[in-house]
Design a protein around this motif. Structure first.
Motif, PDB file in Angstrom:
ATOM      1  N   PHE A  72       0.835  -1.205   0.000  1.00  0.00           N
ATOM      2  CA  PHE A  72       0.000   0.000   0.000  1.00  0.00           C
ATOM      3  C   PHE A  72       0.868   1.253   0.000  1.00  0.00           C
ATOM      4  O   PHE A  72       1.922   1.289   0.640  1.00  0.00           O
ATOM      5  CB  PHE A  72      -0.904   0.026   1.244  1.00  0.00           C
ATOM      6  CG  PHE A  72      -1.776  -1.184   1.395  1.00  0.00           C
ATOM      7  CD1 PHE A  72      -2.848  -1.392   0.547  1.00  0.00           C
ATOM      8  CD2 PHE A  72      -1.509  -2.133   2.367  1.00  0.00           C
ATOM      9  CE1 PHE A  72      -3.657  -2.522   0.670  1.00  0.00           C
ATOM     10  CE2 PHE A  72      -2.298  -3.265   2.506  1.00  0.00           C
ATOM     11  CZ  PHE A  72      -3.377  -3.463   1.653  1.00  0.00           C
ATOM     12  N   GLY A  73       0.423   2.272  -0.703  1.00  0.00           N
ATOM     13  CA  GLY A  73       1.136   3.553  -0.696  1.00  0.00           C
ATOM     14  C   GLY A  73       2.001   3.738  -1.918  1.00  0.00           C
ATOM     15  O   GLY A  73       1.594   3.425  -3.043  1.00  0.00           O
ATOM     16  N   ALA A 129       0.729  12.959  -5.568  1.00  0.00           N
ATOM     17  CA  ALA A 129       1.211  12.678  -4.214  1.00  0.00           C
ATOM     18  C   ALA A 129       0.849  11.270  -3.777  1.00  0.00           C
ATOM     19  O   ALA A 129       1.633  10.577  -3.140  1.00  0.00           O
ATOM     20  CB  ALA A 129       0.654  13.712  -3.240  1.00  0.00           C
ATOM     21  N   LEU A 130      -0.363  10.825  -4.115  1.00  0.00           N
ATOM     22  CA  LEU A 130      -0.829   9.483  -3.780  1.00  0.00           C
ATOM     23  C   LEU A 130      -1.392   8.808  -5.027  1.00  0.00           C
ATOM     24  O   LEU A 130      -1.925   9.485  -5.923  1.00  0.00           O
ATOM     25  CB  LEU A 130      -1.924   9.530  -2.709  1.00  0.00           C
ATOM     26  CG  LEU A 130      -1.522   9.916  -1.283  1.00  0.00           C
ATOM     27  CD1 LEU A 130      -2.754   9.880  -0.383  1.00  0.00           C
ATOM     28  CD2 LEU A 130      -0.454   8.989  -0.745  1.00  0.00           C
ATOM     29  N   LEU A 183       9.817   3.937  -4.779  1.00  0.00           N
ATOM     30  CA  LEU A 183       9.703   4.951  -5.827  1.00  0.00           C
ATOM     31  C   LEU A 183       8.510   5.857  -5.577  1.00  0.00           C
ATOM     32  O   LEU A 183       7.464   5.407  -5.105  1.00  0.00           O
ATOM     33  CB  LEU A 183       9.508   4.285  -7.192  1.00  0.00           C
ATOM     34  CG  LEU A 183      10.606   3.348  -7.682  1.00  0.00           C
ATOM     35  CD1 LEU A 183      10.076   2.518  -8.859  1.00  0.00           C
ATOM     36  CD2 LEU A 183      11.829   4.133  -8.105  1.00  0.00           C
ATOM     37  N   PRO A 184       8.623   7.128  -5.931  1.00  0.00           N
ATOM     38  CA  PRO A 184       7.425   7.985  -5.902  1.00  0.00           C
ATOM     39  C   PRO A 184       6.369   7.421  -6.847  1.00  0.00           C
ATOM     40  O   PRO A 184       6.696   6.816  -7.876  1.00  0.00           O
ATOM     41  CB  PRO A 184       7.948   9.334  -6.411  1.00  0.00           C
ATOM     42  CG  PRO A 184       9.425   9.294  -6.180  1.00  0.00           C
ATOM     43  CD  PRO A 184       9.822   7.863  -6.344  1.00  0.00           C
ATOM     44  N   ASN A 185       5.129   7.580  -6.473  1.00  0.00           N
ATOM     45  CA  ASN A 185       4.010   7.127  -7.280  1.00  0.00           C
ATOM     46  C   ASN A 185       4.232   7.472  -8.755  1.00  0.00           C
ATOM     47  O   ASN A 185       4.436   8.632  -9.118  1.00  0.00           O
ATOM     48  CB  ASN A 185       2.729   7.790  -6.743  1.00  0.00           C
ATOM     49  CG  ASN A 185       1.558   7.652  -7.685  1.00  0.00           C
ATOM     50  OD1 ASN A 185       1.400   6.652  -8.359  1.00  0.00           O
ATOM     51  ND2 ASN A 185       0.751   8.696  -7.722  1.00  0.00           N
ATOM     52  N   LEU A 186       4.190   6.452  -9.610  1.00  0.00           N
ATOM     53  CA  LEU A 186       4.528   6.648 -11.021  1.00  0.00           C
ATOM     54  C   LEU A 186       3.480   7.463 -11.771  1.00  0.00           C
ATOM     55  O   LEU A 186       3.707   7.868 -12.908  1.00  0.00           O
ATOM     56  CB  LEU A 186       4.722   5.286 -11.702  1.00  0.00           C
ATOM     57  CG  LEU A 186       5.836   4.408 -11.105  1.00  0.00           C
ATOM     58  CD1 LEU A 186       6.017   3.134 -11.927  1.00  0.00           C
ATOM     59  CD2 LEU A 186       7.146   5.174 -11.013  1.00  0.00           C
ATOM     60  N   SER A 238       5.112   9.896   1.501  1.00  0.00           N
ATOM     61  CA  SER A 238       6.535   9.562   1.385  1.00  0.00           C
ATOM     62  C   SER A 238       6.823   8.147   1.865  1.00  0.00           C
ATOM     63  O   SER A 238       7.963   7.818   2.189  1.00  0.00           O
ATOM     64  CB  SER A 238       7.382  10.553   2.190  1.00  0.00           C
ATOM     65  OG  SER A 238       7.014  10.518   3.568  1.00  0.00           O
ATOM     66  N   SER A 239       5.788   7.307   1.901  1.00  0.00           N
ATOM     67  CA  SER A 239       5.976   5.996   2.526  1.00  0.00           C
ATOM     68  C   SER A 239       5.220   4.886   1.806  1.00  0.00           C
ATOM     69  O   SER A 239       4.298   5.137   1.027  1.00  0.00           O
ATOM     70  CB  SER A 239       5.523   6.036   3.989  1.00  0.00           C
ATOM     71  OG  SER A 239       6.178   7.064   4.700  1.00  0.00           O
TER      72      SER A 239
END
Length: 367
Positions: free
Chosen positions: A229-230, A281-282, A274-277, A317-318
């Motif tokens: 998740f996340g 932000a989410l 990785l940051p959400n592709l 960020s998680s």
């Protein structure tokens, strides 16, 4: 490609080389990473046991009917099943909230117990929520206790030092998580799966999970069931030896992995979060609201707007991962332990969870 060339070099084992390659923050060439949302030649559709889980039970667990799941296998990895986010709209929020608000509570065990008094870790959520809601983007801001959380163990509590479970160190396994895990296992052909132990991992953008094999369970015929998740991550799945080059794949929010049979004892790792592709932000799947109409007997609960605000801030960020396993076969018991009390066993804080490469290297790498 750079990643492929690394697997042919001598010296360091092939798995370690690729782990280090994807661990680099400046690696932008991710063309070699399998994306199950656009499956390629190495990927094939997996057949699920649709009749093993009723649509009602799937819905009670917050899942779509099994007939609608998109499940895949990988050539060369028998027993590995990847399920693209099968959660109903809004239902991922329940599991995120449980991992942040409920599951870290006593009597469950977390890494913070190692160096904090028990009264300091009884309510991580209550001590962190206001700080999280106010949190900006500056790295200089002090971290809340929830942001210092690295792992939580459930059911049979894993001992990071001895690499064993113990009959003496056991607390009740959460009933909602057991129900979810058992429906997923049944859909993958394991109708008698019992959720007996769970390890929850909490990752940030500078976190990774070391190379390891999950072999501490006494029964290896039961699968590992893993939920994500996340933010996204790169997951590496290797072979029986570290000299075998692993396959890299993306894990996105809501995705589920099941490792069984041959794949149950393969080396694996998470070198990078990785940051959400999608560039937001989410992930968009976490923006979806939960239906006001929940079926009778649903294990899913509505989250308040305030609770979700805290969860959403954390997830920016998680990433959270839940790995559920069956420790004992039916009727099996732990071997007799001599001179140890499971309740007093020591736990190594970040034994498997690397943070800025500051973790002691001699600690075991266990999921």
């Amino acid at each position: 490609m750079a990643a492929a060339a690394l697997t042919r070099e001598g010296g360091e084992d092939a798995f370690r080389r690729l782990f280090r390659f994807y661990r680099q923050r400046d690696v932008s060439d991710l063309r070699g990473v399998v994306d199950f949302s656009v499956p390629g030649a190495q990927v094939f559709r997996s057949q699920l046991s649709v009749s093993s889980v009723s649509d009602q039970d799937a819905c009670r667990a917050g899942l779509q009917p099994v007939s609608q799941w998109k499940a895949y296998g990988l050539n060369g990895y028998p027993g590995f099943i990847f399920i693209l986010n099968p959660f109903l709209p809004g239902c991922q929020r329940h599991w995120v909230k449980q991992c942040l608000k409920l599951y870290p509570q006593k009597p469950n065990v977390c890494n913070l117990d190692l160096h904090m008094a028990p009264e300091k870790t009884t309510d991580l959520w209550g001590q962190s929520k206001e700080q999280l809601k106010r949190k900006g983007s500056s790295k200089r801001e002090p971290r809340s206790l929830l942001e210092k959380l690295r792992w939580v163990t459930l059911g049979y509590h894993y001992n990071w030092d001895t690499k064993k479970y113990s009959a003496n160190h056991h607390t009740p396994f959460p009933s909602d998580l057991a129900f979810l895990s058992e429906q997923v296992a049944a859909a993958c052909g394991f109708r008698s799966f019992q959720a007996q132990a769970g390890i929850l991992n909490y990752y940030h953008f500078d976190s990774s999970l070391g190379i390891h094999v999950d072999e501490s369970e006494l029964d290896h015929s039961r699968p590992l069931v893993s939920f994500s998740f996340g933010q996204s991550s790169i997951f590496l799945l290797g072979g029986l030896k570290r000299e075998e080059a692993p396959t890299a794949m993306f894990m996105h929010s809501g995705d589920i992995m099941v490792m069984s049979g041959f794949s149950r004892l393969l080396y694996h790792a998470v070198p990078r979060v990785l940051p959400n592709l999608e560039g937001t932000a989410l992930p968009s799947c976490l923006d979806q609201a939960l239906s006001s109409d929940l079926p009778a007997g649903s294990v899913i609960e509505h989250s308040s707007d305030e609770d979700w605000q805290v969860c959403a801030k954390y997830l920016q960020s998680s990433r959270i991962n839940m790995t559920i396993r069956q420790v004992l076969a039916e009727g099996q018991k732990f071997p007799e332990e001599s001179g140890t009390n499971g309740q007093s066993q020591a736990f190594s804080e970040d034994s498997h969870h690397q943070q800025n490469n500051k973790i002691k290297r001699h600690k075991p790498n266990t999921d």
